[in-house]
Design an enzyme around this catalytic site. Sequence first.
Site, mmCIF file in Angstrom:
data_model
loop_
_atom_site.group_PDB
_atom_site.id
_atom_site.type_symbol
_atom_site.label_atom_id
_atom_site.label_comp_id
_atom_site.label_asym_id
_atom_site.label_seq_id
_atom_site.Cartn_x
_atom_site.Cartn_y
_atom_site.Cartn_z
ATOM 1 N N LYS A 1 0.876 -1.178 0.000
ATOM 2 C CA LYS A 1 0.000 0.000 0.000
ATOM 3 C C LYS A 1 0.907 1.220 0.000
ATOM 4 O O LYS A 1 1.413 1.648 1.034
ATOM 5 C CB LYS A 1 -0.850 -0.033 1.271
ATOM 6 C CG LYS A 1 -2.151 0.732 1.196
ATOM 7 C CD LYS A 1 -2.016 2.174 0.816
ATOM 8 C CE LYS A 1 -2.035 3.141 1.949
ATOM 9 N NZ LYS A 1 -1.837 4.534 1.465
ATOM 10 N N GLU B 1 9.075 1.486 11.167
ATOM 11 C CA GLU B 1 10.143 2.438 10.823
ATOM 12 C C GLU B 1 9.507 3.820 10.874
ATOM 13 O O GLU B 1 8.783 4.211 9.956
ATOM 14 C CB GLU B 1 10.664 2.160 9.400
ATOM 15 C CG GLU B 1 11.309 0.801 9.222
ATOM 16 C CD GLU B 1 12.738 0.745 9.719
ATOM 17 O OE1 GLU B 1 13.226 1.745 10.291
ATOM 18 O OE2 GLU B 1 13.370 -0.309 9.543
ATOM 19 N N CYS C 1 13.171 10.749 7.073
ATOM 20 C CA CYS C 1 13.013 10.321 8.472
ATOM 21 C C CYS C 1 14.308 10.535 9.244
ATOM 22 O O CYS C 1 14.293 10.908 10.405
ATOM 23 C CB CYS C 1 12.613 8.859 8.521
ATOM 24 S SG CYS C 1 13.710 7.800 7.575
ATOM 25 N N GLU D 1 9.357 16.330 14.675
ATOM 26 C CA GLU D 1 9.751 16.294 13.275
ATOM 27 C C GLU D 1 9.065 17.418 12.515
ATOM 28 O O GLU D 1 7.837 17.489 12.507
ATOM 29 C CB GLU D 1 9.221 14.982 12.675
ATOM 30 C CG GLU D 1 10.235 13.988 12.325
ATOM 31 C CD GLU D 1 9.612 12.786 11.623
ATOM 32 O OE1 GLU D 1 8.445 12.447 11.863
ATOM 33 O OE2 GLU D 1 10.341 12.191 10.842
HETATM 34 P P1 NAD Z 1 1.996 8.648 7.266
HETATM 35 O O1 NAD Z 1 2.133 7.904 8.539
HETATM 36 O O2 NAD Z 1 0.976 9.711 7.170
HETATM 37 O O3 NAD Z 1 1.660 7.637 6.080
HETATM 38 C C1 NAD Z 1 2.457 6.506 5.830
HETATM 39 C C2 NAD Z 1 1.611 5.475 5.140
HETATM 40 O O4 NAD Z 1 0.608 5.033 6.047
HETATM 41 C C3 NAD Z 1 0.872 5.995 3.904
HETATM 42 O O5 NAD Z 1 0.848 4.995 2.918
HETATM 43 C C4 NAD Z 1 -0.529 6.234 4.448
HETATM 44 O O6 NAD Z 1 -1.526 6.179 3.471
HETATM 45 C C5 NAD Z 1 -0.656 5.089 5.430
HETATM 46 N N1 NAD Z 1 -1.679 5.269 6.465
HETATM 47 C C6 NAD Z 1 -2.178 6.437 6.961
HETATM 48 N N2 NAD Z 1 -3.140 6.179 7.877
HETATM 49 C C7 NAD Z 1 -3.240 4.825 7.975
HETATM 50 C C8 NAD Z 1 -4.042 3.939 8.752
HETATM 51 N N3 NAD Z 1 -4.951 4.396 9.625
HETATM 52 N N4 NAD Z 1 -3.865 2.612 8.612
HETATM 53 C C9 NAD Z 1 -2.953 2.125 7.742
HETATM 54 N N5 NAD Z 1 -2.174 2.914 6.960
HETATM 55 C C10 NAD Z 1 -2.310 4.250 7.084
HETATM 56 O O7 NAD Z 1 3.457 9.160 6.912
HETATM 57 P P2 NAD Z 1 3.890 10.049 5.672
HETATM 58 O O8 NAD Z 1 3.417 11.432 5.927
HETATM 59 O O9 NAD Z 1 3.522 9.362 4.397
HETATM 60 O O10 NAD Z 1 5.488 9.960 5.793
HETATM 61 C C11 NAD Z 1 6.190 10.775 6.647
HETATM 62 C C12 NAD Z 1 6.522 10.039 7.934
HETATM 63 O O11 NAD Z 1 7.177 8.813 7.634
HETATM 64 C C13 NAD Z 1 7.498 10.813 8.782
HETATM 65 O O12 NAD Z 1 7.113 10.734 10.144
HETATM 66 C C14 NAD Z 1 8.817 10.095 8.560
HETATM 67 O O13 NAD Z 1 9.764 10.242 9.573
HETATM 68 C C15 NAD Z 1 8.370 8.692 8.400
HETATM 69 N N6 NAD Z 1 9.370 7.901 7.671
HETATM 70 C C16 NAD Z 1 10.138 7.001 8.349
HETATM 71 C C17 NAD Z 1 11.128 6.281 7.696
HETATM 72 C C18 NAD Z 1 11.980 5.284 8.436
HETATM 73 O O14 NAD Z 1 12.571 4.434 7.808
HETATM 74 N N7 NAD Z 1 12.101 5.348 9.749
HETATM 75 C C19 NAD Z 1 11.326 6.468 6.333
HETATM 76 C C20 NAD Z 1 10.535 7.385 5.666
HETATM 77 C C21 NAD Z 1 9.551 8.097 6.345
#
Ligand code: NAD
Length: 477
Positions: free
Chosen positions: A171, A246, A280, A379
């Site tokens: 997804k 992550e 991240c 963040e």
């Molecule tokens: P997000 O948590 O909003 O979304 C991530 C994914 O989760 C998307 O595909 C989103 O559609 C999905 N999602 C959202 N709500 C959900 C739910 N209720 N159930 C299941 N899936 C759901 O994050 P984002 O804004 O896309 O990305 C930014 C965040 O990701 C930042 O906090 C960043 O630090 C983190 N990140 C972490 C890493 C790592 O490896 N540690 C890498 C990249 C990004």
Amino acid sequence: MQLNYIANASVPSDSGRTIPVIDPSDGQPFDEIQRGNAQDIDRAVAAARQCLDTVWSRLSAAERGRLLMRLSAKVADHVDELAAIEQRDCGKPVKQARADALALVRYFEFYAGACDKLHGETLPYQDGYSVMTWREPHGVTGHVIPWNYPMQIFGRSVGGALAAGNVCVVKPSEDACLSLLRVAQLAAEAGFPAGAINIVTGYGHEVGDALARHEGIDHISFTGSPSVGTIIQQVAAERHCPVTLELGGKSPQIVFADADLDAAVPVIINAIVQNGGQTCSAGSRVLIERSIYEPLLERLAAAFENLRVGPAAMDLDVGPLIRASQQQRVWDFLSDAQVAGIPMMAQGRIVDEAPESGYYQAPTLLRDVPVGHRLAQEEVFGPVLSAMAFQNEDEAVALANATRFGLVAGVWTRDGSRQFRIAKRVHSGQVFINNYGAGGGVELPFGGVKSSGYGREKGFEALYGFTTLKTVAFRHG
Ligand code: NAD
């Protein structure tokens, strides 16, 4: 219009609905993706299970490796195409988009070579017994991916899962699906059987939630925000489904007075402006020994003022942020800084060619940020660097550890004993001494402590997380 990719076929969503795809460089829609739903997830999980039971589980590890190697070669042949897709979909400057596509090549190559090196052990036990451990795949793994590095995160998570013998339902973020839909097609061309890699696009609270709840998903790899990580963990706990999280970071770059500043300055800048700070592991706090605080800030300020921001196609230092709400989030942090009287030391410049409708933010250096302020704790996920001073090593470590996160830390010092001491005392999943990020490091296990998550992806270590260990004891007298 883009379709879901299930069982090696492009298919519309059961919902009959779509979501527009916006170009962050000008804020204009240019394509549509499917607004998937729970029925699409059912279909994808069924295709994955069928593939696992009838084809994938019968392949040898070497055969899986050959398929991954062919996929790596396919992606290598399509780097320019994939980079162009990513540039438009995510607003990534050309250099960054190409780097992501090349990292994907390397992830598949690394995991291709790892498939047939993953093995169990024989254990010494009582006389008359032989005991061994087998590493077995979970089965059907679910992968929830964010928008900031779609190809890299797909490579490390799906690449590792496939290598370990799993099949995948993915997804992607609703803000960044296009490159991954294309990679799934390339996998079919490379010879992957129908159902090994399935992609369902749509919103997190719909498709992501359905994936996390699905009884047929045996393991979830989630990369994204801490708040959604909590939801995934809770949903998965209902059926005791294992999860790798992550999450985010507020990573420190600690600079001592004996550091090689010529080497450090460009790395410190890159660690916060790469991908517009939407990383991240962005080095979003710079902690500076008091005796060099002013001169180093002057150097950082001069470098910030030289940074240029503009449309992805112009390939400047920084592109647009992903979407309007992300831009607003950064503005809110900056206005909070102003209210708190936190001094702004320098800003880069948005070029005149940048359309007003794009999501641009000039890189910003803030100084004297109080440790309790949200700019030192949360963040931003934008190109904003918070500078703070420390007096001595103990204070540096205390500041570095003074957030709820623990993903990555950078340490700049020529003192070898101090390098070891700090690496031991800092709470984080990775520590970089006199460098930051080690150029991506496909081979290097990656993940956090505290609210940065748990479990490790990347490197060989990821394969342990994508398998479960079975202990088999034979009694032979
Ligand atoms: P997000 O948590 O909003 O979304 C991530 C994914 O989760 C998307 O595909 C989103 O559609 C999905 N999602 C959202 N709500 C959900 C739910 N209720 N159930 C299941 N899936 C759901 O994050 P984002 O804004 O896309 O990305 C930014 C965040 O990701 C930042 O906090 C960043 O630090 C983190 N990140 C972490 C890493 C790592 O490896 N540690 C890498 C990249 C990004």
